[in-house]
Design a protein around this motif. Structure first.
Motif, PDB file in Angstrom:
ATOM      1  N   VAL A   7       0.864  -1.379   0.023  1.00  0.00           N
ATOM      2  CA  VAL A   7      -0.141   0.028  -0.035  1.00  0.00           C
ATOM      3  C   VAL A   7       0.916   1.169   0.052  1.00  0.00           C
ATOM      4  O   VAL A   7       1.626   1.365   0.768  1.00  0.00           O
ATOM      5  N   PRO A   8       0.632   2.245  -1.033  1.00  0.00           N
ATOM      6  CA  PRO A   8       1.522   3.396  -0.732  1.00  0.00           C
ATOM      7  C   PRO A   8       1.322   4.214   0.465  1.00  0.00           C
ATOM      8  O   PRO A   8       0.187   4.168   0.996  1.00  0.00           O
ATOM      9  N   SER A   9       2.486   4.376   0.839  1.00  0.00           N
ATOM     10  CA  SER A   9       2.238   5.312   2.350  1.00  0.00           C
ATOM     11  C   SER A   9       2.200   6.823   2.133  1.00  0.00           C
ATOM     12  O   SER A   9       3.083   7.252   1.167  1.00  0.00           O
ATOM     13  N   ASP A  10       1.556   7.370   3.105  1.00  0.00           N
ATOM     14  CA  ASP A  10       1.666   8.935   2.856  1.00  0.00           C
ATOM     15  C   ASP A  10       2.503   9.444   3.892  1.00  0.00           C
ATOM     16  O   ASP A  10       2.895  10.533   4.218  1.00  0.00           O
ATOM     17  N   ARG A  11       3.350   8.490   4.670  1.00  0.00           N
ATOM     18  CA  ARG A  11       4.647   8.902   5.301  1.00  0.00           C
ATOM     19  C   ARG A  11       5.756   8.118   4.829  1.00  0.00           C
ATOM     20  O   ARG A  11       5.953   7.107   4.471  1.00  0.00           O
ATOM     21  N   THR A  12       6.828   9.142   4.739  1.00  0.00           N
ATOM     22  CA  THR A  12       8.126   8.377   4.157  1.00  0.00           C
ATOM     23  C   THR A  12       8.645   7.339   5.197  1.00  0.00           C
ATOM     24  O   THR A  12       9.642   6.735   4.819  1.00  0.00           O
ATOM     25  N   ASN A  13       8.391   7.323   6.397  1.00  0.00           N
ATOM     26  CA  ASN A  13       9.069   6.459   7.421  1.00  0.00           C
ATOM     27  C   ASN A  13       8.374   5.264   7.570  1.00  0.00           C
ATOM     28  O   ASN A  13       8.623   4.387   8.492  1.00  0.00           O
TER      29      ASN A  13
ATOM     30  N   GLU B 260       7.686   0.551  10.408  1.00  0.00           N
ATOM     31  CA  GLU B 260       8.506   1.770  10.650  1.00  0.00           C
ATOM     32  C   GLU B 260       9.900   1.621  10.226  1.00  0.00           C
ATOM     33  O   GLU B 260      10.496   0.658  10.664  1.00  0.00           O
ATOM     34  N   LEU B 261      10.411   2.294   9.389  1.00  0.00           N
ATOM     35  CA  LEU B 261      11.502   2.314   8.584  1.00  0.00           C
ATOM     36  C   LEU B 261      12.974   2.821   9.300  1.00  0.00           C
ATOM     37  O   LEU B 261      13.935   2.481   9.007  1.00  0.00           O
TER      38      LEU B 261
END
Length: 496
Positions: free
Chosen positions: A134-140, A484-485
């Motif tokens: 799923v595309p995330s709206d948060r970069t992390n 979380e990345l």
């Protein structure tokens, strides 16, 4: 075997099938052969403690057993083995169902030879069931979804096609990774019990498939059992409503394949010989004991009499008799309560003003539960015979003037399972099919199903779909996983 099947007069005795083994029960009931009204098998009349044991076995198999640790590919391999065994034993299983519900041996044999295709299809789908990134709206964050099995399924099946309609549930549910507790109809439990041997031979882990036979109260116990994650039911609409209400107490998921009052619509440009065959197959095939029966024949005024004459003449030639005989075209009604119900509805229709064109009574030359194939004309859509499901060999013929009226009458029902359109006009065929409120619409055909194609109803004909790719979704839950990345500390009071 293809010409005539000999009958056995020895009572067959069965145990429950729980946790991979036969389990005796101190109470029993007899299964009657509808052809002669005589008992042919003795099966358990289980208690609630047997249901508890079956649910516990299915739960262990799902939560702790090897089934839950198998890969989807391994599950698919077991399903293919099961399909091979069913194909090998199709003749034996067909004979069993013929004795249990009175349907034609040739029809039951066709069903059991086709049932393996469902298991092959869903076996192949088992390891194709995947989630999404799923595309995330948060970069992390990296986000994905998983499709996971819903858990322990309680399957409640009817008496008209017990093996096939159980397969509609088993094949996608097993592919998804679920385990099962099955409560078959008390009128036709034997083929469901026999499948337990095949599961064992195929190598399925204990507890994946469990069968508990008994009266209707046992099904109610299954529905309200807190250990059940989903109920999959096929049967009458009123029963389905009760099941949905009871399941709601535990928020148990449900899929319901319920009744129908399906319109079979013949326009004046149709091939009347072909349409007559379709009408006969739609209502007299399986002695009318099918949820998708074409029980309402809607005929355009200008061809009404011509089509009715064709149908009556062919109906007079229908051969009733021993369902084991290859020459028989229509067998008995499956049980005495249904036999009485069908005869009652015929009298109700006549009292409301319907005209009896043929049949209408118990067949005078045969024992058992034989009702003559029955045709009623001068039926209007407000009569009970046009609004309530009879589930027997009773055809109600209704006139219509034009396309608008045909669609209005067809949709004027609380049901919405199936419908058919007979016309040579391709524009009309698609136009009407799109306007009909039904889960399945046939054009110049009737009573065709496939493992590839979703089946289910609109309105009071049910919830959910069986067969096709849609079916496996009915046995899964969607899980969203956020990863979380960065590994960096986050503000505990900030979302995201």
């Amino acid at each position: 075997m293809d010409q005539k099947v000999s009958e056995s007069h020895t009572l067959q005795h069965y145990d429950l099938y729980i946790d991979g083994r036969d389990v005796p029960c101190d109470r029993t009931m007899e299964s009657l052969n509808p052809y002669n009204g005589q008992p042919w098998a003795v099966v358990p009349d289980a208690r609630e403690e047997h249901m508890d044991a079956a649910v516990a076995a299915a739960r262990r198999a799902f939560d702790e057993g090897p089934w839950g640790r198998m890969t989807a590919t391994q599950r698919g391999a077991l399903m293919r083995k099961l399909a091979d065994i069913i194909a090998r034993d199709a003749e034996e299983l067909a004979q069993i169902e013929c004795r249990d519900n009175g349907k034609l041996y040739r029809e039951m044999l066709g069903q059991w030879r086709y049932i393996p295709e469902y298991f092959y299809y869903f076996a192949g789908m088992a390891d194709k069931l995947q989630g999404d990134v799923v595309p995330s709206d948060r970069t992390n964050f990296f986000i994905y979804t998983r499709r996971e099995p819903v858990g322990v399924v309680g399957a409640i099946t009817p008496w008209n096609s017990p093996g096939l309609l159980l397969t509609f549930k088993l094949a996608p549910g097993l592919a998804a990774g679920c385990t099962f507790v099955v409560k078959p109809s008390e009128h036709t439990p034997v083929s469901t019990l026999e499948l337990g041997k095949r599961f064992k031979e195929a190598g399925f882990p204990d507890g994946v498939y469990n069968v508990v036979t008994g009266q209707g109260a046992l099904g109610a116990a299954l529905v309200r059992h807190p250990g059940i994650d989903k109920i999959a039911f096929t049967g009458a609409t009123d029963t389905g409503k009760k099941i949905a209400a009871s399941a709601a107490s535990n928020l148990t998921r449900v899929s319901l394949e319920l009744g129908g009052k399906s319109p079979n619509i013949v326009f004046d440009d149709a091939d009347l010989d072909v349409a007559a065959n379709g009408a006969i197959a739609g209502i007299f095939g399986a002695t009318g004991q099918t949820c998708m029966a074409g029980s309402r024949l809607l005929v355009q005024e200008s061809v009404h009499d011509a089509l009715l004459d064709r149908i009556v003449e062919r109906t007079k030639q229908i051969r009733l008799g021993n369902p084991m005989d290859a020459e028989t075209e229509m067998g008995p009604v499956a049980n005495e309560p249904q036999f009485r119900k069908v005869l009652d509805y015929i009298e109700i229709a006549r009292s409301e003003g319907g005209t009896l064109c043929y049949g209408g009574q118990r067949d005078p030359d045969l024992g058992g539960f034989f009702v003559q194939p029955t045709i009623l004309s001068n039926i209007t859509n407000d009569m009970r015979i046009a609004r309530e499901e009879v589930f027997g060999p009773v055809l109600s013929v209704i006139k219509f003037r034009d396309e608008e009226e045909a669609v209005r009458i067809a949709n004027d029902t609380r049901f919405g399972l199936a419908a058919a359109v007979w016309t040579k006009n391709i524009h009309r065929a698609h136009r009407v099919a799109h306007r009909l409120r039904a889960g399945t619409v046939w054009i110049n055909a009737y009573r065709v199903v496939s493992f590839l194609t979703p089946f289910g109803g609109y309105k009071e004909s049910g919830l959910g779909r069986e067969n096709g790719a849609d079916a496996i979704r009915e046995y899964t839950e969607t899980k969203s996983v956020y990863v979380e990345l960065t590994g960096e500390p986050r503000d505990p009071f900030k979302l995201g």
